[in-house]
Design a protein around this motif. Structure first.
Motif, PDB file in Angstrom:
ATOM      1  N   GLN A  83       0.695  -1.117  -0.045  1.00 55.70           N
ATOM      2  CA  GLN A  83      -0.197  -0.013   0.176  1.00 55.70           C
ATOM      3  C   GLN A  83       0.789   1.478  -0.119  1.00 55.70           C
ATOM      4  O   GLN A  83       0.448   2.227  -0.446  1.00 55.70           O
ATOM      5  N   GLY A  84       1.874   1.390   0.294  1.00 62.01           N
ATOM      6  CA  GLY A  84       2.938   2.334   0.567  1.00 62.01           C
ATOM      7  C   GLY A  84       4.229   1.829   0.298  1.00 62.01           C
ATOM      8  O   GLY A  84       4.745   0.700   0.860  1.00 62.01           O
ATOM      9  N   LEU A  85       5.253   2.498  -0.077  1.00 58.15           N
ATOM     10  CA  LEU A  85       6.662   2.304  -0.620  1.00 58.15           C
ATOM     11  C   LEU A  85       7.532   3.379  -0.327  1.00 58.15           C
ATOM     12  O   LEU A  85       7.223   4.453  -0.950  1.00 58.15           O
ATOM     13  N   VAL A  86       8.598   3.347   0.412  1.00 56.39           N
ATOM     14  CA  VAL A  86       9.513   4.465   0.449  1.00 56.39           C
ATOM     15  C   VAL A  86      11.007   3.771   0.330  1.00 56.39           C
ATOM     16  O   VAL A  86      11.345   3.045   0.992  1.00 56.39           O
ATOM     17  N   TYR A  87      12.145   4.785  -0.390  1.00 57.89           N
ATOM     18  CA  TYR A  87      13.131   4.238  -0.374  1.00 57.89           C
ATOM     19  C   TYR A  87      13.863   5.162   0.708  1.00 57.89           C
ATOM     20  O   TYR A  87      13.824   6.127   0.859  1.00 57.89           O
ATOM     21  N   ASP A  88      14.797   4.203   1.672  1.00 58.34           N
ATOM     22  CA  ASP A  88      15.215   4.992   2.955  1.00 58.34           C
ATOM     23  C   ASP A  88      16.665   4.468   2.845  1.00 58.34           C
ATOM     24  O   ASP A  88      16.995   3.113   3.497  1.00 58.34           O
ATOM     25  N   SER A  89      17.649   5.284   2.712  1.00 60.04           N
ATOM     26  CA  SER A  89      19.251   4.596   2.874  1.00 60.04           C
ATOM     27  C   SER A  89      19.426   3.349   2.529  1.00 60.04           C
ATOM     28  O   SER A  89      20.055   2.420   3.353  1.00 60.04           O
ATOM     29  N   GLY A  90      19.247   3.090   1.502  1.00 57.18           N
ATOM     30  CA  GLY A  90      19.590   1.548   0.554  1.00 57.18           C
ATOM     31  C   GLY A  90      18.484   0.581   1.244  1.00 57.18           C
ATOM     32  O   GLY A  90      18.726  -0.561   0.644  1.00 57.18           O
ATOM     33  N   ILE A 266       5.513   2.802  -5.462  1.00 61.16           N
ATOM     34  CA  ILE A 266       6.320   3.854  -5.949  1.00 61.16           C
ATOM     35  C   ILE A 266       7.129   4.156  -4.844  1.00 61.16           C
ATOM     36  O   ILE A 266       6.679   4.752  -3.876  1.00 61.16           O
ATOM     37  N   ALA A 267       8.642   3.945  -5.281  1.00 62.42           N
ATOM     38  CA  ALA A 267       9.536   4.623  -4.168  1.00 62.42           C
ATOM     39  C   ALA A 267      10.661   5.231  -5.102  1.00 62.42           C
ATOM     40  O   ALA A 267      11.133   4.772  -6.214  1.00 62.42           O
ATOM     41  N   TYR A 268      11.041   6.504  -4.662  1.00 60.31           N
ATOM     42  CA  TYR A 268      12.148   7.158  -5.590  1.00 60.31           C
ATOM     43  C   TYR A 268      13.380   7.455  -4.487  1.00 60.31           C
ATOM     44  O   TYR A 268      13.164   7.679  -3.473  1.00 60.31           O
ATOM     45  N   ASP A 269      14.577   7.009  -5.256  1.00 66.71           N
ATOM     46  CA  ASP A 269      15.853   7.446  -4.826  1.00 66.71           C
ATOM     47  C   ASP A 269      16.312   8.471  -5.186  1.00 66.71           C
ATOM     48  O   ASP A 269      16.830   8.696  -6.313  1.00 66.71           O
ATOM     49  N   GLU A 270      16.288   9.909  -4.540  1.00 70.88           N
ATOM     50  CA  GLU A 270      16.612  11.062  -5.207  1.00 70.88           C
ATOM     51  C   GLU A 270      18.077  11.069  -5.300  1.00 70.88           C
ATOM     52  O   GLU A 270      18.294  11.738  -6.423  1.00 70.88           O
ATOM     53  N   ALA A 271      18.959  10.675  -4.329  1.00 70.79           N
ATOM     54  CA  ALA A 271      20.198  10.923  -4.679  1.00 70.79           C
ATOM     55  C   ALA A 271      20.618  10.063  -5.797  1.00 70.79           C
ATOM     56  O   ALA A 271      21.554  10.394  -6.680  1.00 70.79           O
ATOM     57  N   GLY A 272      20.258   8.836  -5.972  1.00 66.18           N
ATOM     58  CA  GLY A 272      20.747   8.045  -7.186  1.00 66.18           C
ATOM     59  C   GLY A 272      19.623   8.176  -8.294  1.00 66.18           C
ATOM     60  O   GLY A 272      20.026   7.460  -9.272  1.00 66.18           O
ATOM     61  N   ASP A 273      18.673   8.990  -8.201  1.00 68.42           N
ATOM     62  CA  ASP A 273      17.721   9.302  -9.255  1.00 68.42           C
ATOM     63  C   ASP A 273      17.434   7.900 -10.008  1.00 68.42           C
ATOM     64  O   ASP A 273      17.300   7.432 -11.230  1.00 68.42           O
ATOM     65  N   ARG A 274      16.849   7.071  -8.937  1.00 68.43           N
ATOM     66  CA  ARG A 274      16.097   5.617  -9.253  1.00 68.43           C
ATOM     67  C   ARG A 274      14.656   5.553  -8.867  1.00 68.43           C
ATOM     68  O   ARG A 274      14.329   6.073  -8.015  1.00 68.43           O
ATOM     69  N   LEU A 275      13.787   5.079  -9.675  1.00 64.42           N
ATOM     70  CA  LEU A 275      12.493   4.704  -9.394  1.00 64.42           C
ATOM     71  C   LEU A 275      12.289   3.243  -9.342  1.00 64.42           C
ATOM     72  O   LEU A 275      12.487   2.563 -10.145  1.00 64.42           O
ATOM     73  N   PHE A 276      11.552   3.061  -8.244  1.00 59.59           N
ATOM     74  CA  PHE A 276      11.157   1.554  -7.875  1.00 59.59           C
ATOM     75  C   PHE A 276       9.740   1.479  -8.000  1.00 59.59           C
ATOM     76  O   PHE A 276       8.993   2.386  -7.428  1.00 59.59           O
ATOM     77  N   VAL A 277       9.297   0.216  -8.546  1.00 57.18           N
ATOM     78  CA  VAL A 277       7.756   0.069  -8.550  1.00 57.18           C
ATOM     79  C   VAL A 277       7.496  -1.370  -8.325  1.00 57.18           C
ATOM     80  O   VAL A 277       8.387  -2.163  -8.602  1.00 57.18           O
ATOM     81  N   THR A 278       6.547  -1.764  -7.692  1.00 57.81           N
ATOM     82  CA  THR A 278       5.899  -2.908  -7.365  1.00 57.81           C
ATOM     83  C   THR A 278       4.336  -3.171  -7.473  1.00 57.81           C
ATOM     84  O   THR A 278       3.762  -2.121  -7.687  1.00 57.81           O
ATOM     85  N   GLY A 279       3.721  -4.177  -6.947  1.00 54.14           N
ATOM     86  CA  GLY A 279       2.417  -4.507  -6.761  1.00 54.14           C
ATOM     87  C   GLY A 279       1.915  -4.986  -5.753  1.00 54.14           C
ATOM     88  O   GLY A 279       2.771  -5.977  -5.058  1.00 54.14           O
ATOM     89  N   LYS A 280       0.678  -5.241  -5.460  1.00 51.58           N
ATOM     90  CA  LYS A 280       0.212  -5.936  -4.318  1.00 51.58           C
ATOM     91  C   LYS A 280       0.201  -7.410  -4.486  1.00 51.58           C
ATOM     92  O   LYS A 280      -0.181  -7.764  -5.849  1.00 51.58           O
ATOM     93  N   LEU A 281       0.898  -7.958  -3.765  1.00 50.33           N
ATOM     94  CA  LEU A 281       1.201  -9.712  -3.792  1.00 50.33           C
ATOM     95  C   LEU A 281       2.142  -9.947  -5.008  1.00 50.33           C
ATOM     96  O   LEU A 281       2.295 -11.101  -5.235  1.00 50.33           O
ATOM     97  N   TRP A 282       2.956  -8.990  -5.604  1.00 51.06           N
ATOM     98  CA  TRP A 282       3.476  -9.260  -6.653  1.00 51.06           C
ATOM     99  C   TRP A 282       4.948  -9.907  -6.100  1.00 51.06           C
ATOM    100  O   TRP A 282       5.451  -9.848  -5.135  1.00 51.06           O
ATOM    101  N   PRO A 283       5.595 -11.022  -6.703  1.00 51.48           N
ATOM    102  CA  PRO A 283       6.635 -11.564  -6.584  1.00 51.48           C
ATOM    103  C   PRO A 283       8.080 -10.787  -6.666  1.00 51.48           C
ATOM    104  O   PRO A 283       8.991 -11.311  -6.576  1.00 51.48           O
ATOM    105  N   LYS A 284       7.657  -9.766  -7.466  1.00 50.34           N
ATOM    106  CA  LYS A 284       9.032  -8.813  -7.989  1.00 50.34           C
ATOM    107  C   LYS A 284       8.854  -7.403  -7.642  1.00 50.34           C
ATOM    108  O   LYS A 284       7.739  -6.883  -7.799  1.00 50.34           O
ATOM    109  N   LEU A 285       9.870  -6.984  -7.551  1.00 49.75           N
ATOM    110  CA  LEU A 285      10.229  -5.427  -7.385  1.00 49.75           C
ATOM    111  C   LEU A 285      11.183  -4.874  -8.491  1.00 49.75           C
ATOM    112  O   LEU A 285      11.945  -5.458  -8.618  1.00 49.75           O
ATOM    113  N   PHE A 286      10.881  -3.779  -9.163  1.00 53.56           N
ATOM    114  CA  PHE A 286      11.348  -3.270 -10.570  1.00 53.56           C
ATOM    115  C   PHE A 286      12.069  -2.141 -10.244  1.00 53.56           C
ATOM    116  O   PHE A 286      11.535  -1.029  -9.631  1.00 53.56           O
ATOM    117  N   GLU A 287      13.159  -1.738 -10.669  1.00 51.55           N
ATOM    118  CA  GLU A 287      13.827  -0.482 -10.809  1.00 51.55           C
ATOM    119  C   GLU A 287      13.691  -0.124 -12.336  1.00 51.55           C
ATOM    120  O   GLU A 287      14.107  -1.002 -13.062  1.00 51.55           O
TER     121      GLU A 287
END
Length: 294
Positions: A83-90, A266-287
């Motif tokens: 339901q929520g995703l945040v990038y935090d220090s690796g 949706i999560a965003y790594d501002e320092a690395g300019d990387r965008l991550f996405v996934t879904g509910k019950l998904w087996p994978k997370l993607f950059e």
């Protein structure tokens, strides 16, 4: 958002409304670079939702639609109703939903391993979450209650109340930004939790509804639209959709266990300019890297 097992009537009503709108849908594509890895921010485009009909005005430029390429793929817990995703220090912070199974987690990015977890009380359905000012804020669905946690220990520091439903949550550095399943984004004072202002999200002057998980990316609000494979890029000052990110095909239907296993996270790594996405019950997370279509 809600699951089919918990809110079948609620979802049926939403799905019916969505189906009516989809009968007249039409999307336009653009070619300008945008998003992470190609900032190209635009604030003048005007548009409307994936679930709403184009206005048909010749005076409005079509809202650009962007594609993607997968940069990296990592494991994701298939029990996580994201339901929520945040990038935090690796690592990733993740809020999960479902009555009796809602949680707040810290997850190792490359392995998907849950490093820390705290359960949300069973009477609450966990929803969006964000990290602001050294505190984690998490909202719940229909109970109008949110929680504040210490990001290291996950100790609960406070509770807060808000009107309406809680769906997605992010921040712009000053205010919490809350979606509630409508076309509204509310900007909340993180101390008093009162709404400082509200914007209506529109494309072509028509409302974009069912805004779900949120992330603030380079001055724009990125929002999943429930039951679609699209992310709306929203100008937070005007509420206008300035672009769509089309993520169809990111994961095959065979890897979605049911109809509610939708794109949401949706999560965003501002320092690395990387965008991550996934879904509910998904087996994978993607950059992913956003790129022009066509």
């Amino acid at each position: 958002m809600p699951s089919s097992s918990n809110i079948s009537v609620h979802r049926a009503a939403r799905t019916f409304a969505l189906a009516l709108a989809l009968a007249a849908v039409g999307f336009s594509c653009g070619d300008a670079p945008a998003g992470p890895n190609a900032p190209g921010q635009t604030n003048a485009s005007n548009g409307r939702s994936a679930a709403n009909q184009m206005s048909g005005s010749n005076s409005q430029a079509p809202v650009p639609v962007y594609g993607y390429e997968v940069v990296n793929t990592w494991p994701h817990d298939t029990d996580a109703y994201t339901q929520g995703l945040v990038y935090d220090s690796g690592t990733l912070l993740e809020s999960t939903g479902q009555y009796g199974a809602s949680s707040l987690r810290r997850v190792e990015l490359r392995t998907g391993k849950v490093l820390k977890r705290v359960e949300v009380p069973r009477q609450f359905f966990g929803e969006g979450m964000t990290l602001l000012g050294g505190k984690i804020y998490q909202v719940t669905w229909t109970t109008r209650k949110g929680f504040v946690y210490d990001p290291q220990s996950f100790a609960k520091l406070d509770e807060f109340a808000y009107d309406g439903e809680g769906w997605g949550l992010t921040h712009d550095g000053r205010h919490l930004i809350l979606s509630d399943g409508t076309d509204q984004l509310r900007f909340l004072d993180p101390e008093t939790f009162r709404a400082v202002r509200t914007v209506s999200v529109t494309e072509g002057g028509r409302p974009v509804r069912e805004l779900n998980e949120l992330e603030y990316v380079r001055g724009e609000v990125y929002a999943n639209v429930w039951h679609t494979d699209r992310i709306a890029r929203i100008d937070p000052q005007t509420g206008r959709v300035v672009g769509w990110i089309e993520l169809k095909g990111l994961i095959p239907d065979s890897e979605r266990p049911d109809a509610e296993a939708v794109l949401n996270g949706i999560a965003y790594d501002e320092a690395g300019d990387r965008l991550f996405v996934t879904g509910k019950l998904w087996p994978k997370l993607f950059e992913v890297r956003i790129k022009p279509r066509g």
